[in-house]
Design a protein around this motif. Sequence first.
Motif, PDB file in Angstrom:
ATOM      1  N   THR A  61       0.844  -1.205   0.000  1.00 60.45           N
ATOM      2  CA  THR A  61       0.000   0.000   0.000  1.00 60.45           C
ATOM      3  C   THR A  61       0.874   1.248   0.000  1.00 60.45           C
ATOM      4  O   THR A  61       0.628   2.196  -0.762  1.00 60.45           O
ATOM      5  CB  THR A  61      -0.925  -0.013   1.242  1.00 60.45           C
ATOM      6  OG1 THR A  61      -1.723  -1.201   1.185  1.00 60.45           O
ATOM      7  CG2 THR A  61      -1.816   1.198   1.289  1.00 60.45           C
ATOM      8  N   ASN A  64       2.579   1.674  -3.460  1.00 57.95           N
ATOM      9  CA  ASN A  64       1.678   2.238  -4.475  1.00 57.95           C
ATOM     10  C   ASN A  64       1.395   3.709  -4.195  1.00 57.95           C
ATOM     11  O   ASN A  64       1.330   4.522  -5.116  1.00 57.95           O
ATOM     12  CB  ASN A  64       0.357   1.450  -4.507  1.00 57.95           C
ATOM     13  CG  ASN A  64       0.540   0.063  -5.109  1.00 57.95           C
ATOM     14  OD1 ASN A  64       1.427  -0.157  -5.923  1.00 57.95           O
ATOM     15  ND2 ASN A  64      -0.303  -0.876  -4.708  1.00 57.95           N
ATOM     16  N   HIS A  85      -6.449  -3.414  -6.893  1.00 57.35           N
ATOM     17  CA  HIS A  85      -6.260  -3.401  -5.440  1.00 57.35           C
ATOM     18  C   HIS A  85      -6.157  -1.964  -4.956  1.00 57.35           C
ATOM     19  O   HIS A  85      -6.730  -1.574  -3.948  1.00 57.35           O
ATOM     20  CB  HIS A  85      -4.997  -4.187  -5.065  1.00 57.35           C
ATOM     21  CG  HIS A  85      -4.868  -4.425  -3.594  1.00 57.35           C
ATOM     22  ND1 HIS A  85      -4.404  -3.464  -2.724  1.00 57.35           N
ATOM     23  CD2 HIS A  85      -5.158  -5.511  -2.828  1.00 57.35           C
ATOM     24  CE1 HIS A  85      -4.413  -3.950  -1.485  1.00 57.35           C
ATOM     25  NE2 HIS A  85      -4.867  -5.189  -1.521  1.00 57.35           N
ATOM     26  N   ASP A 171       1.490  -2.012 -10.121  1.00 58.84           N
ATOM     27  CA  ASP A 171       1.355  -2.638  -8.806  1.00 58.84           C
ATOM     28  C   ASP A 171       1.716  -4.110  -9.028  1.00 58.84           C
ATOM     29  O   ASP A 171       0.877  -4.919  -9.395  1.00 58.84           O
ATOM     30  CB  ASP A 171      -0.080  -2.483  -8.288  1.00 58.84           C
ATOM     31  CG  ASP A 171      -0.296  -3.261  -6.991  1.00 58.84           C
ATOM     32  OD1 ASP A 171       0.651  -3.924  -6.521  1.00 58.84           O
ATOM     33  OD2 ASP A 171      -1.423  -3.217  -6.462  1.00 58.84           O
ATOM     34  N   ALA A 173       2.628  -6.362  -6.874  1.00 57.92           N
ATOM     35  CA  ALA A 173       2.689  -7.047  -5.575  1.00 57.92           C
ATOM     36  C   ALA A 173       3.175  -8.491  -5.773  1.00 57.92           C
ATOM     37  O   ALA A 173       3.995  -8.998  -5.016  1.00 57.92           O
ATOM     38  CB  ALA A 173       1.322  -7.027  -4.899  1.00 57.92           C
ATOM     39  N   ARG A 174       2.667  -9.131  -6.844  1.00 60.70           N
ATOM     40  CA  ARG A 174       3.051 -10.521  -7.146  1.00 60.70           C
ATOM     41  C   ARG A 174       3.715 -10.614  -8.523  1.00 60.70           C
ATOM     42  O   ARG A 174       3.436 -11.544  -9.281  1.00 60.70           O
ATOM     43  CB  ARG A 174       1.823 -11.421  -7.052  1.00 60.70           C
ATOM     44  CG  ARG A 174       1.205 -11.456  -5.652  1.00 60.70           C
ATOM     45  CD  ARG A 174       0.010 -12.391  -5.549  1.00 60.70           C
ATOM     46  NE  ARG A 174      -0.550 -12.373  -4.210  1.00 60.70           N
ATOM     47  CZ  ARG A 174      -1.393 -11.433  -3.749  1.00 60.70           C
ATOM     48  NH1 ARG A 174      -1.777 -10.447  -4.551  1.00 60.70           N
ATOM     49  NH2 ARG A 174      -1.851 -11.494  -2.510  1.00 60.70           N
ATOM     50  N   SER A 201       6.505  -9.643   1.216  1.00 60.46           N
ATOM     51  CA  SER A 201       5.811 -10.268   2.350  1.00 60.46           C
ATOM     52  C   SER A 201       4.655 -11.164   1.948  1.00 60.46           C
ATOM     53  O   SER A 201       3.867 -11.560   2.784  1.00 60.46           O
ATOM     54  CB  SER A 201       5.290  -9.167   3.276  1.00 60.46           C
ATOM     55  OG  SER A 201       4.363  -8.371   2.550  1.00 60.46           O
ATOM     56  N   SER A 210       7.890  -4.060   1.155  1.00 60.81           N
ATOM     57  CA  SER A 210       7.739  -4.016  -0.295  1.00 60.81           C
ATOM     58  C   SER A 210       8.841  -3.140  -0.857  1.00 60.81           C
ATOM     59  O   SER A 210       9.489  -2.389  -0.113  1.00 60.81           O
ATOM     60  CB  SER A 210       6.381  -3.413  -0.671  1.00 60.81           C
ATOM     61  OG  SER A 210       5.340  -4.332  -0.425  1.00 60.81           O
TER      62      SER A 210
HETATM   63  C1  LIG Z   1      -2.275  -6.616  -5.815  1.00 64.70           C
HETATM   64  C2  LIG Z   1      -1.974  -6.056  -4.466  1.00 64.70           C
HETATM   65  N1  LIG Z   1      -1.433  -4.835  -4.379  1.00 64.70           N
HETATM   66  C3  LIG Z   1      -1.121  -4.283  -3.199  1.00 64.70           C
HETATM   67  C4  LIG Z   1      -1.353  -4.956  -2.023  1.00 64.70           C
HETATM   68  C5  LIG Z   1      -1.051  -4.258  -0.719  1.00 64.70           C
HETATM   69  O1  LIG Z   1      -0.031  -4.847  -0.026  1.00 64.70           O
HETATM   70  P1  LIG Z   1       0.099  -4.600   1.560  1.00 64.70           P
HETATM   71  O2  LIG Z   1      -0.893  -5.508   2.202  1.00 64.70           O
HETATM   72  O3  LIG Z   1       1.519  -4.977   1.838  1.00 64.70           O
HETATM   73  O4  LIG Z   1      -0.171  -3.169   1.817  1.00 64.70           O
HETATM   74  C6  LIG Z   1      -1.919  -6.223  -2.068  1.00 64.70           C
HETATM   75  C7  LIG Z   1      -2.179  -6.948  -0.802  1.00 64.70           C
HETATM   76  O5  LIG Z   1      -2.832  -7.967  -0.764  1.00 64.70           O
HETATM   77  C8  LIG Z   1      -2.247  -6.793  -3.314  1.00 64.70           C
HETATM   78  O6  LIG Z   1      -2.802  -7.995  -3.417  1.00 64.70           O
END
Ligand SMILES: Cc1ncc(COP(=O)(O)O)c(C=O)c1O
Length: 347
Positions: A61, A64, A85, A171, A173-174, A201, A210
């Motif tokens: 979060t 982003n 997200h 984003d 994240a994955r 994480s 992140s």
């Molecule tokens: C696609 C995506 N972006 C951002 C995040 C946010 O990550 P965080 O929980 O570390 O803030 C997530 C969390 O599940 C996510 O799935």
Amino acid sequence: MRIIDLRSDTMTQPTDAMRRAMAEAEVGDDVFGEDPTVNQLEELAAERLGKEAALYVSSGTMGNLVSQLKHCGRGDEIILGSHAHTFFFEQGGSAAVGSIHPRTVPNQPDGKLALEDIEIAIRGDNVHFPRSRLILLENTHNLCNGCPLEIDYMKAVGEIARRHKLKIHVDGARIFNAAIALGVEPKDLTAEADSVSFCLSKGLAAPVGSMVCGTQDFINQARRARKVLGGGMRQAGVLAAAGIVALNEMVARLAEDHANAKKLALGLAEMPGISINPDDIQTNIVFFEVTREGMVPEEFVQKIDAEGIRMLPVGPQKVRAVTHYHITSADIDQALGVIAKVMSKVK
Ligand SMILES: Cc1ncc(COP(=O)(O)O)c(C=O)c1O
């Protein structure tokens, strides 16, 4: 009873190697730029994503948010997916903190934004309009079955962005799940992006953190944004040490998570009262519908929870299961056995 926790890949716990690295990490004050372990993690992340520099932040979060704050000013507009997200689950942070306007276009089932929808959403020069500034993509796409966005799609969006002088934030994240699923280098997936954030994480099993990656100049600015958000950490090397292990040791094994997710999806497809197309599942996220009359996802989840299987109800019909480091192939057999039992008992 052993709990098989499929609610999220954020449930992963640090590996023994991570715990050792954390205990032994050399640290310093990172706000002064003097934590050697954080510096090493930032170099490694930048190198993996093919960018000049990187910044360690507390969460996806925050990654982003600092990116959006640095690409856009007050009243500027971000084009992003209706199921992003960032749009759904991050408290509208860019609007709340940065006065940035979100413009959603529909996510296609595979997580993409249709190219023509992006073109239509881009504002012309008109006194009535906010200024389009940024296109935000999500790879893999959480709410769209963890679908990965391919290199060709990224190139097509890159072409639009260049033509309209817009920036791209991914984003990611994955992003490593995407790279493994597509059999490509992560840096090739992010070549068109001006910035990318990814999570240590989640599937990579680090306890915290992140990374944001971009040009050196962008990361210098992002570092300021992180500080004003209260994200300047001091001896953060104890956390970053786990991130280094995550990047060095935990990426290739994501293929196991994808195989387990596919196995789960194939098993679920055989169950009465459940609807899923296993072809939709390419990474570690499995969404399915509980279609049995009179049964809502909450009830389904409660029943399997009583047997040690945890999943997440999402919306009126859907359930989400996410495979990760602590889920084995035998766990998937166990989960499918419990679900078969629960569904056969339901009238
Ligand atoms: C696609 C995506 N972006 C951002 C995040 C946010 O990550 P965080 O929980 O570390 O803030 C997530 C969390 O599940 C996510 O799935």
